[in-house]
Design a protein around this motif. Sequence first.
Motif, PDB file in Angstrom:
ATOM      1  N   ASN A  92      -3.056  25.763   5.063  1.00 11.58           N
ATOM      2  CA  ASN A  92      -3.300  26.116   3.635  1.00 11.58           C
ATOM      3  C   ASN A  92      -3.524  27.689   3.300  1.00 11.58           C
ATOM      4  O   ASN A  92      -3.779  27.993   2.519  1.00 11.58           O
ATOM      5  N   LYS A  93      -3.580  28.341   4.677  1.00 14.89           N
ATOM      6  CA  LYS A  93      -3.564  29.803   4.527  1.00 14.89           C
ATOM      7  C   LYS A  93      -2.594  30.499   5.219  1.00 14.89           C
ATOM      8  O   LYS A  93      -2.255  30.378   6.270  1.00 14.89           O
ATOM      9  N   PRO A  94      -1.832  31.594   4.515  1.00 12.24           N
ATOM     10  CA  PRO A  94      -0.729  32.386   5.254  1.00 12.24           C
ATOM     11  C   PRO A  94      -1.206  33.231   6.368  1.00 12.24           C
ATOM     12  O   PRO A  94      -0.321  33.821   6.905  1.00 12.24           O
ATOM     13  N   ASP A  95      -2.632  33.476   6.277  1.00 10.56           N
ATOM     14  CA  ASP A  95      -2.846  34.288   7.500  1.00 10.56           C
ATOM     15  C   ASP A  95      -3.380  33.544   8.616  1.00 10.56           C
ATOM     16  O   ASP A  95      -4.169  34.007   9.658  1.00 10.56           O
ATOM     17  N   GLN A 135       7.622  25.790  22.334  1.00 13.55           N
ATOM     18  CA  GLN A 135       6.400  25.856  21.509  1.00 13.55           C
ATOM     19  C   GLN A 135       6.598  26.380  20.113  1.00 13.55           C
ATOM     20  O   GLN A 135       7.649  26.814  19.977  1.00 13.55           O
ATOM     21  N   ALA A 136       5.734  26.062  19.242  1.00  8.93           N
ATOM     22  CA  ALA A 136       5.970  26.530  17.908  1.00  8.93           C
ATOM     23  C   ALA A 136       4.787  27.062  17.092  1.00  8.93           C
ATOM     24  O   ALA A 136       3.516  26.483  17.673  1.00  8.93           O
ATOM     25  N   LEU A 137       4.801  27.979  16.412  1.00  9.50           N
ATOM     26  CA  LEU A 137       3.745  28.448  15.256  1.00  9.50           C
ATOM     27  C   LEU A 137       4.033  28.180  14.064  1.00  9.50           C
ATOM     28  O   LEU A 137       5.193  28.182  13.502  1.00  9.50           O
ATOM     29  N   MET A 138       3.203  27.507  13.416  1.00  7.96           N
ATOM     30  CA  MET A 138       3.332  26.774  11.998  1.00  7.96           C
ATOM     31  C   MET A 138       2.563  27.700  11.105  1.00  7.96           C
ATOM     32  O   MET A 138       1.448  27.634  11.607  1.00  7.96           O
ATOM     33  N   ILE A 139       3.136  28.108   9.992  1.00  2.00           N
ATOM     34  CA  ILE A 139       2.112  28.880   9.105  1.00  2.00           C
ATOM     35  C   ILE A 139       2.621  28.291   7.555  1.00  2.00           C
ATOM     36  O   ILE A 139       3.714  28.073   7.205  1.00  2.00           O
ATOM     37  N   ALA A 140       1.736  28.086   7.019  1.00  2.00           N
ATOM     38  CA  ALA A 140       1.767  27.777   5.469  1.00  2.00           C
ATOM     39  C   ALA A 140       2.066  28.706   4.886  1.00  2.00           C
ATOM     40  O   ALA A 140       0.885  29.493   4.346  1.00  2.00           O
ATOM     41  N   LEU A 141       3.031  29.275   4.247  1.00  2.00           N
ATOM     42  CA  LEU A 141       3.304  30.410   3.606  1.00  2.00           C
ATOM     43  C   LEU A 141       2.956  30.228   2.131  1.00  2.00           C
ATOM     44  O   LEU A 141       2.465  31.358   1.550  1.00  2.00           O
TER      45      LEU A 141
END
Length: 131
Positions: A80-83, A54-60
């Motif tokens: 498009n949100k780092p939170d 599994q993966a969690l992707m975040i746009a820092l």
Amino acid sequence: MNVEIIDIPKVEDYRGNLGIIEKNTIPFEIKRVYYLFDVPSSAQRGGHAHKEQQALMIALSGSFDVLLDDGSDKKTITLNKPDKGLLIRSKTWRELDNFSSGAVCLVISSGEFDEEDYIREYEVFLKYVTT
């Protein structure tokens, strides 16, 4: 579809905000962390699925689109949100594109790199999820 948007806890402060990822933030033990940066806007990343990971992707920073496909449904999510993190469970095809200038994609994975866990051919993926 086996994906979910996760709220990343944050501490807001006039000096800047702090995002916090701890063991209760995501539903798996963190085994690997990596990030994509300096991706040309015309480039695509991903183009695979995982059998188990599994993966969690975040746009820092910046933004990018994630095309998701479970073999029967497809959808595109813009990060498009780092939170906000996109939790992608196993057996989900993903493709990343439309990277903005300066975009940084953080990926937190439930497993260490294991080539045997990857499905890199779309037709093989479709057979895997429909049999």
